[in-house]
Design an enzyme around this catalytic site. Structure first.
Site, PDB file in Angstrom:
ATOM      1  N   HIS A  63       0.808  -1.218   0.000  1.00 48.94           N
ATOM      2  CA  HIS A  63       0.000   0.000   0.000  1.00 48.94           C
ATOM      3  C   HIS A  63       0.846   1.274   0.000  1.00 48.94           C
ATOM      4  O   HIS A  63       1.929   1.335   0.581  1.00 48.94           O
ATOM      5  CB  HIS A  63      -0.923   0.003   1.220  1.00 48.94           C
ATOM      6  CG  HIS A  63      -0.184  -0.026   2.536  1.00 48.94           C
ATOM      7  ND1 HIS A  63       0.234   1.103   3.190  1.00 48.94           N
ATOM      8  CD2 HIS A  63       0.214  -1.067   3.313  1.00 48.94           C
ATOM      9  CE1 HIS A  63       0.844   0.781   4.313  1.00 48.94           C
ATOM     10  NE2 HIS A  63       0.857  -0.537   4.411  1.00 48.94           N
ATOM     11  N   ASP A  64       0.346   2.280  -0.699  1.00 43.96           N
ATOM     12  CA  ASP A  64       0.899   3.638  -0.696  1.00 43.96           C
ATOM     13  C   ASP A  64       2.300   3.727  -1.274  1.00 43.96           C
ATOM     14  O   ASP A  64       3.008   4.714  -1.038  1.00 43.96           O
ATOM     15  CB  ASP A  64       0.888   4.230   0.724  1.00 43.96           C
ATOM     16  CG  ASP A  64      -0.511   4.268   1.322  1.00 43.96           C
ATOM     17  OD1 ASP A  64      -1.338   5.050   0.816  1.00 43.96           O
ATOM     18  OD2 ASP A  64      -0.781   3.512   2.277  1.00 43.96           O
ATOM     19  N   GLY A  79       4.988  -1.144   2.693  1.00 44.03           N
ATOM     20  CA  GLY A  79       4.203   0.051   2.458  1.00 44.03           C
ATOM     21  C   GLY A  79       5.042   1.316   2.382  1.00 44.03           C
ATOM     22  O   GLY A  79       6.080   1.438   3.013  1.00 44.03           O
TER      23      GLY A  79
END
Length: 276
Positions: free
Chosen positions: A123-124, A141
């Site tokens: 994520h991100d 992440g």
């Protein structure tokens, strides 16, 4: 341009945006909110969930899963995205997660990237253009992966770590600190093993610029001072090198991780082959 094709066993939900010439193979599942660019191919058993945008001319191999919720305990289930550029090659079992709603809210993958079997984008993250992940590469992440970076098989990158453009991470390397542009990280617990000279040449750097970056790197990591304290010394020594300015920009950028992947500290009492 070919017609769009959806296999009778595939599930493409209402609300999916399919470009022209898209092929959706057997047993694929594409959820509402997804966008698939022109001439992209989902081979079979591909799952695309949530608000995922896949650029044109992508080829996604069986059992890849794109756009699931982030593996982040702080995520509250809000509207987040996975954005993948054009000409992606996504091999078997690859996973990419959407951003988290407690962070910037999207994961971004650039153009012309290749992700080999079972690699993972968390994520991100922000993955640049022309990046290659070999089999089983894992990035945590919020990582940033620069343009033309290559990550070798089984390499793992800690969350929030930055990998500079044209850098090379060796197979099975565990990267816990930022890796400078053109750097080559090797070893199970990765250290800076030199510069990615092949990548530098492929990028079109002139010979004098390669030598300048090599000298700058030696100065930055000579251990007489902390890396960031050596920046001004290097800038004064090589004020006209664009490649060195780029390297120093990476070093001085505001980043979550404050340490850098450094060369191994050699034992001063050890003997090289030339000493014998």
């Amino acid at each position: 341009m070919r017609d769009t094709f959806i296999h009778p066993t595939a599930c493409v939900e209402s609300g999916v945006k399919l470009g022209q010439g898209v092929s959706v193979g057997a047993f694929c599942h594409v959820e509402a909110g997804a966008e698939i660019g022109d001439n992209s191919e989902l081979m079979s058993h591909v799952v695309i969930t949530g608000f995922t945008s896949l650029g044109e001319n992508a080829k996604v191999f069986p059992h890849a899963v794109l756009g699931c919720e982030p593996q982040n305990g702080k995520h509250k289930g809000g509207h987040t995205k996975l954005l993948i550029g054009k000409n992606a090659m996504i091999r078997e079992g690859v996973t990419m997660h959407r951003g988290s709603d407690t962070s910037r809210g999207y994961t971004n993958v650039g153009d012309d990237c290749s992700f080999l079997a079972y690699s993972h984008v968390a994520h991100d993250c922000d993955v640049g253009n022309h990046v290659t992940f070999a089999n089983n590469v894992m990035i945590g992440g919020h990582c940033q992966i620069g343009d033309y970076a290559i990550l070798g098989g089984g390499a793992g990158v800690h969350q929030f770590v930055r990998v500079g453009h044209h850098a090379f991470v060796g197979g099975l390397a565990a990267l816990a600190q930022d890796l400078i542009p053109f750097g080559m990280a090797i070893g199970v617990h990765a250290h800076l093993g030199g510069l990615n000279i092949i990548g530098m040449k492929r990028s079109g750097l002139e010979r004098k610029e390669i030598h300048a970056v090599r000298r700058a790197t030696r100065m930055l990591f000579d251990r007489s001072k902390p890396v960031k304290d050596r920046v001004e010394d290097v800038r004064a020594e090589m004020p006209d090198s664009a490649a060195v300015k780029d390297l120093l920009g990476f070093i001085t950028a505001d980043a979550k991780r404050t340490a850098f992947t450094t060369p191994l500290l050699r034992n001063k009492h050890s003997h090289s082959e030339d000493d014998s």
